[in-house]
Design a protein around this motif. Structure first.
Motif, PDB file in Angstrom:
ATOM      1  N   VAL A 114     -74.461   9.125 -40.689  1.00 29.89           N
ATOM      2  CA  VAL A 114     -75.277  10.548 -40.737  1.00 29.89           C
ATOM      3  C   VAL A 114     -76.602  10.556 -41.357  1.00 29.89           C
ATOM      4  O   VAL A 114     -77.244  11.205 -41.053  1.00 29.89           O
ATOM      5  N   VAL A 115     -76.325   9.987 -42.589  1.00 28.95           N
ATOM      6  CA  VAL A 115     -77.647   9.675 -43.434  1.00 28.95           C
ATOM      7  C   VAL A 115     -78.726   9.176 -42.882  1.00 28.95           C
ATOM      8  O   VAL A 115     -79.783   9.668 -42.908  1.00 28.95           O
ATOM      9  N   VAL A 116     -78.531   8.008 -42.254  1.00 29.51           N
ATOM     10  CA  VAL A 116     -79.450   7.197 -41.444  1.00 29.51           C
ATOM     11  C   VAL A 116     -80.078   7.755 -40.343  1.00 29.51           C
ATOM     12  O   VAL A 116     -81.226   7.715 -40.180  1.00 29.51           O
ATOM     13  N   ILE A 117     -79.180   8.489 -39.619  1.00 26.14           N
ATOM     14  CA  ILE A 117     -79.732   9.164 -38.345  1.00 26.14           C
ATOM     15  C   ILE A 117     -80.526  10.221 -38.838  1.00 26.14           C
ATOM     16  O   ILE A 117     -81.786  10.627 -38.263  1.00 26.14           O
ATOM     17  N   ALA A 118     -80.137  11.115 -39.867  1.00 26.36           N
ATOM     18  CA  ALA A 118     -81.074  12.131 -40.256  1.00 26.36           C
ATOM     19  C   ALA A 118     -82.429  11.766 -40.941  1.00 26.36           C
ATOM     20  O   ALA A 118     -83.388  12.303 -40.673  1.00 26.36           O
ATOM     21  N   ALA A 119     -82.252  10.586 -41.914  1.00 30.63           N
ATOM     22  CA  ALA A 119     -83.613   9.835 -42.338  1.00 30.63           C
ATOM     23  C   ALA A 119     -84.353   9.437 -41.397  1.00 30.63           C
ATOM     24  O   ALA A 119     -85.665   9.678 -41.473  1.00 30.63           O
ATOM     25  N   ALA A 120     -83.945   8.861 -40.133  1.00 28.63           N
ATOM     26  CA  ALA A 120     -84.761   8.391 -39.180  1.00 28.63           C
ATOM     27  C   ALA A 120     -85.692   9.316 -38.564  1.00 28.63           C
ATOM     28  O   ALA A 120     -86.602   9.069 -37.970  1.00 28.63           O
ATOM     29  N   LYS A 121     -84.834  10.564 -38.368  1.00 31.89           N
ATOM     30  CA  LYS A 121     -85.393  11.615 -37.565  1.00 31.89           C
ATOM     31  C   LYS A 121     -86.602  12.394 -38.566  1.00 31.89           C
ATOM     32  O   LYS A 121     -87.366  12.988 -37.992  1.00 31.89           O
ATOM     33  N   LYS A 122     -86.315  12.554 -39.798  1.00 27.40           N
ATOM     34  CA  LYS A 122     -86.890  13.403 -40.749  1.00 27.40           C
ATOM     35  C   LYS A 122     -88.139  12.775 -41.193  1.00 27.40           C
ATOM     36  O   LYS A 122     -89.246  13.314 -41.283  1.00 27.40           O
ATOM     37  N   PHE A 123     -87.823  11.605 -41.635  1.00 30.56           N
ATOM     38  CA  PHE A 123     -89.194  10.951 -42.372  1.00 30.56           C
ATOM     39  C   PHE A 123     -90.198  10.184 -41.583  1.00 30.56           C
ATOM     40  O   PHE A 123     -89.662   9.819 -40.486  1.00 30.56           O
ATOM     41  N   SER A 124     -91.270  10.049 -42.070  1.00 30.73           N
ATOM     42  CA  SER A 124     -92.304   9.175 -41.253  1.00 30.73           C
ATOM     43  C   SER A 124     -91.809   7.949 -41.265  1.00 30.73           C
ATOM     44  O   SER A 124     -92.583   6.947 -40.331  1.00 30.73           O
ATOM     45  N   SER A 125     -91.164   7.331 -41.915  1.00 29.80           N
ATOM     46  CA  SER A 125     -90.806   6.020 -41.900  1.00 29.80           C
ATOM     47  C   SER A 125     -89.498   5.544 -40.965  1.00 29.80           C
ATOM     48  O   SER A 125     -88.632   4.835 -41.195  1.00 29.80           O
ATOM     49  N   GLY A 126     -89.362   6.619 -40.050  1.00 25.36           N
ATOM     50  CA  GLY A 126     -88.219   6.434 -39.175  1.00 25.36           C
ATOM     51  C   GLY A 126     -88.203   5.170 -38.451  1.00 25.36           C
ATOM     52  O   GLY A 126     -87.118   4.323 -38.224  1.00 25.36           O
ATOM     53  N   SER A 127     -89.289   4.751 -37.898  1.00 21.52           N
ATOM     54  CA  SER A 127     -89.232   3.343 -37.207  1.00 21.52           C
ATOM     55  C   SER A 127     -89.046   2.227 -38.119  1.00 21.52           C
ATOM     56  O   SER A 127     -87.940   1.342 -37.834  1.00 21.52           O
ATOM     57  N   GLU A 128     -89.076   2.086 -39.420  1.00 22.85           N
ATOM     58  CA  GLU A 128     -88.883   1.208 -40.291  1.00 22.85           C
ATOM     59  C   GLU A 128     -87.284   1.335 -40.459  1.00 22.85           C
ATOM     60  O   GLU A 128     -86.554   0.238 -40.680  1.00 22.85           O
ATOM     61  N   ILE A 129     -86.922   2.499 -40.640  1.00 19.59           N
ATOM     62  CA  ILE A 129     -85.270   2.861 -40.788  1.00 19.59           C
ATOM     63  C   ILE A 129     -84.761   2.164 -39.598  1.00 19.59           C
ATOM     64  O   ILE A 129     -83.651   1.364 -39.687  1.00 19.59           O
ATOM     65  N   LYS A 130     -85.315   2.403 -38.372  1.00 20.27           N
ATOM     66  CA  LYS A 130     -84.406   1.805 -37.166  1.00 20.27           C
ATOM     67  C   LYS A 130     -84.478   0.346 -37.103  1.00 20.27           C
ATOM     68  O   LYS A 130     -83.665  -0.525 -37.057  1.00 20.27           O
ATOM     69  N   ARG A 131     -85.683  -0.125 -37.500  1.00 18.96           N
ATOM     70  CA  ARG A 131     -85.666  -1.696 -37.476  1.00 18.96           C
ATOM     71  C   ARG A 131     -85.051  -2.434 -38.555  1.00 18.96           C
ATOM     72  O   ARG A 131     -84.442  -3.427 -38.314  1.00 18.96           O
ATOM     73  N   GLY A 132     -84.866  -1.759 -39.472  1.00 17.09           N
ATOM     74  CA  GLY A 132     -84.072  -2.318 -40.768  1.00 17.09           C
ATOM     75  C   GLY A 132     -82.696  -2.361 -40.312  1.00 17.09           C
ATOM     76  O   GLY A 132     -81.846  -3.340 -40.345  1.00 17.09           O
ATOM     77  N   ALA A 133     -82.077  -1.074 -39.605  1.00 15.10           N
ATOM     78  CA  ALA A 133     -80.640  -1.209 -39.102  1.00 15.10           C
ATOM     79  C   ALA A 133     -80.420  -2.245 -38.272  1.00 15.10           C
ATOM     80  O   ALA A 133     -79.543  -3.103 -38.228  1.00 15.10           O
ATOM     81  N   TRP A 134     -81.355  -2.691 -37.227  1.00 14.75           N
ATOM     82  CA  TRP A 134     -81.554  -3.448 -36.076  1.00 14.75           C
ATOM     83  C   TRP A 134     -81.323  -4.917 -36.834  1.00 14.75           C
ATOM     84  O   TRP A 134     -80.533  -5.704 -36.389  1.00 14.75           O
ATOM     85  N   CYS A 135     -82.243  -5.052 -37.742  1.00 18.58           N
ATOM     86  CA  CYS A 135     -82.261  -6.291 -38.312  1.00 18.58           C
ATOM     87  C   CYS A 135     -80.898  -6.842 -38.983  1.00 18.58           C
ATOM     88  O   CYS A 135     -80.480  -7.797 -39.222  1.00 18.58           O
ATOM     89  N   GLY A 136     -80.506  -5.578 -39.682  1.00 21.91           N
ATOM     90  CA  GLY A 136     -79.330  -5.909 -40.689  1.00 21.91           C
ATOM     91  C   GLY A 136     -77.922  -6.175 -39.647  1.00 21.91           C
ATOM     92  O   GLY A 136     -77.184  -6.711 -39.899  1.00 21.91           O
ATOM     93  N   VAL A 137     -78.026  -5.656 -38.436  1.00 22.69           N
ATOM     94  CA  VAL A 137     -76.946  -5.877 -37.580  1.00 22.69           C
ATOM     95  C   VAL A 137     -77.191  -7.423 -36.907  1.00 22.69           C
ATOM     96  O   VAL A 137     -76.274  -8.168 -36.851  1.00 22.69           O
TER      97      VAL A 137
END
Length: 168
Positions: A114-137
Motif C-alpha cells: 500500500v505504501v509503495v503504490i501510494a508513494a508511486a502515485k503521490k510523489f514526483s519520483s514515482g518512476s524511480e519507485i516503479k523502476r526500483g521495485a522492478w529492479c528488486g524483483v
C-alpha cells in the motif's frame, strides 16, 4: 517458487545502470553536497528493497504480480541476450535460497505494498519507485548480484511484523 535467468538479471542490472548514469551529478557536485545527491537515490533504494521482498514466496496478488514481472523480465532479457549478443536461453542465474516470511512478515508486505503504490502515485519520483521495485524483483533471487540482501530484508520484515503485531 520464483527463479531468475541470466536474462532477468541482465534486465535488473540494466535498470540499475540506467538509474546510476542518469543520477550521476558529476564528481565536483557530489563532493560539494554528497547528502543532497545521495538522498535522490532513496526512493529507488527503498522500492528496490520492497521488490526484493516480493520474490520471497509472497502469494496472492502481490506474489503473482512479482512472479509475472520476473517471468516477463526473464523472457525479455533472454530474447535480448539471444538476439542481441548470441547467448543461450533460460539458463538459471542462481539456485535460490529463501528465508520465508512469517505471518506478521507477510502482513508487513501488504502494508508495504500500500505504501509503495501510494508513494508511486503521490510523489514526483514515482518512476524511480516503479523502476526500483522492478529492479528488486529481477535481482532479489539472484545469489551473485543482490541475493545477499534477501535474507536480511526478510528477517527485517519478520522482525517488524512481530514488533507491530506483538503489541496487539
Amino acid at each position: 517458487m520464483n527463479y531468475v535467468t541470466y536474462g532477468g538479471v541482465t534486465v535488473g542490472l540494466c535498470i540499475l545502470m540506467h538509474l546510476i548514469v542518469t543520477w550521476w551529478p558529476g564528481r565536483k557536485a557530489l563532493m560539494k553536497d554528497p547528502v543532497k545527491h545521495a538522498s535522490r537515490l532513496l526512493p529507488f533504494v527503498a522500492s528496490w528493497c520492497y521488490g526484493c521482498l516480493t520474490t520471497l514466496g509472497v502469494g496472492g496478488i502481490v506474489g503473482t504480480a512479482a512472479s509475472a514481472a520476473l517471468g516477463l523480465s526473464n523472457w525479455l532479457g533472454d530474447v535480448a541476450l539471444v538476439w542481441g549478443v548470441g547467448g543461450n536461453v533460460g539458463e538459471l542465474a542462481a539456485a535460490p535460497s529463501f528465508v520465508p516470511l512469517t505471518g506478521p512478515g507477510i502482513a508487513m508486505m501488504l502494508i508495504l505494498t500500500v505504501v509503495v503504490i501510494a508513494a508511486a502515485k503521490k510523489f514526483s519520483s514515482g518512476s524511480e519507485i516503479k523502476r526500483g521495485a522492478w529492479c528488486g524483483v529481477c535481482l532479489g533471487t539472484s545469489s551473485g548480484v543482490a541475493g545477499f540482501a534477501a535474507v536480511p530484508l526478510a528477517q527485517a520484515a519478520n522482525w517488524l511484523g512481530d514488533s507491530v503485531y506483538g503489541a496487539f
